[in-house]
Scaffold this active site. Structure first.
Site, PDB file in Angstrom:
ATOM      1  N   CYS A 136       0.975  -1.178   0.026  1.00 41.33           N
ATOM      2  CA  CYS A 136      -0.084  -0.158  -0.026  1.00 41.33           C
ATOM      3  C   CYS A 136       0.928   0.552   0.248  1.00 41.33           C
ATOM      4  CB  CYS A 136      -1.285   0.120   1.103  1.00 41.33           C
ATOM      5  SG  CYS A 136      -0.289   0.420   2.533  1.00 41.33           S
ATOM      6  N   HIS A 195      14.001 -15.102  11.842  1.00 45.71           N
ATOM      7  CA  HIS A 195      13.384 -15.477  13.351  1.00 45.71           C
ATOM      8  C   HIS A 195      12.224 -15.380  13.662  1.00 45.71           C
ATOM      9  CE1 HIS A 195      17.111 -13.238  15.379  1.00 45.71           C
ATOM     10  NE2 HIS A 195      17.591 -14.958  14.481  1.00 45.71           N
TER      11      HIS A 195
HETATM   12  C1  RB5 Z   1      -4.083   5.814   0.527  1.00 40.73           C
HETATM   13  O1  RB5 Z   1      -4.175   7.105   0.215  1.00 40.73           O
HETATM   14  C2  RB5 Z   1      -2.804   5.375   2.246  1.00 40.73           C
HETATM   15  O2  RB5 Z   1      -3.266   5.805   3.126  1.00 40.73           O
HETATM   16  C3  RB5 Z   1      -2.870   3.553   2.113  1.00 40.73           C
HETATM   17  O3  RB5 Z   1      -1.990   3.065   0.704  1.00 40.73           O
HETATM   18  C4  RB5 Z   1      -1.924   3.223   3.015  1.00 40.73           C
HETATM   19  O4  RB5 Z   1      -0.667   3.856   2.862  1.00 40.73           O
HETATM   20  C5  RB5 Z   1      -2.334   3.007   4.640  1.00 40.73           C
HETATM   21  O5  RB5 Z   1      -1.353   2.321   5.704  1.00 40.73           O
END
Ligand code: RB5
Length: 153
Positions: A74, A107
């Site tokens: 993400c 680990h």
């Molecule tokens: C999306 O904008 C962002 O919040 C997501 O990709 C991530 O970084 C969340 O932890």
């Protein structure tokens, strides 16, 4: 959880939100170059989505035996790794460097690696992924500790 996914030509599931799409594409190519089979669980466009949905998809794929390991991306790597670790069969490590990539296998016997697409460069992430694929769990005292990581709620 399998010692060396690369050597066994194992299936690796990948998933991301919109913030992780570019790096997920890079890492999927790396997995194929390393001889792994990629199970791509999305997303595959820039539409804004909710990262827990993609962590849940990947957790389901591992629970169903469709993949041996997973890669999540993400924007920061934080949200999607937190979401993945809600699942009892997932040990997801958010990784930023080679040392962490090695330790999460030796680990912690991590079966999922997470990255931040907005925080970690392609080449660092690729190196970390290769280490994650090939580093065995050391067992012994680490097994005892890993056994204590089950849900406490
Ligand atoms: C999306 O904008 C962002 O919040 C997501 O990709 C991530 O970084 C969340 O932890």
């Amino acid at each position: 959880m399998g010692e060396n996914v690369k050597a066994s030509g194992g299936i690796v599931a990948v998933a991301c939100d919109h913030g992780g799409l570019a790096l997920k594409r890079v890492l999927a190519e790396t997995l194929e170059a390393e001889g792994c089979t990629v199970l791509d669980l999305g997303v595959n466009d820039e539409t804004s989505v909710d990262y827990p949905d993609y962590a849940d998809r990947l957790a389901a794929a591992l629970a169903e035996g469709k993949a041996a390991r997973g890669v999540l991306v993400c924007g920061s790597g934080i949200g999607i790794s937190i979401a993945a670790n809600r699942h009892a069969h997932i040990r997801c490590a958010l990784i930023h460097d080679a040392y962490g990539a090695r330790m999460c296998r030796q680990h912690n016997d991590a079966n999922v690696i997470a990255f931040g697409g907005r925080t970690t460069g392609d080449e660092v992430a690729k190196d970390c992924l290769r280490i994650f694929l090939t580093t065995p769990f050391e067992g012994g005292r680490h097994q005892r500790r890993v056994d204590k990581l089950g849900c406490c709620c």
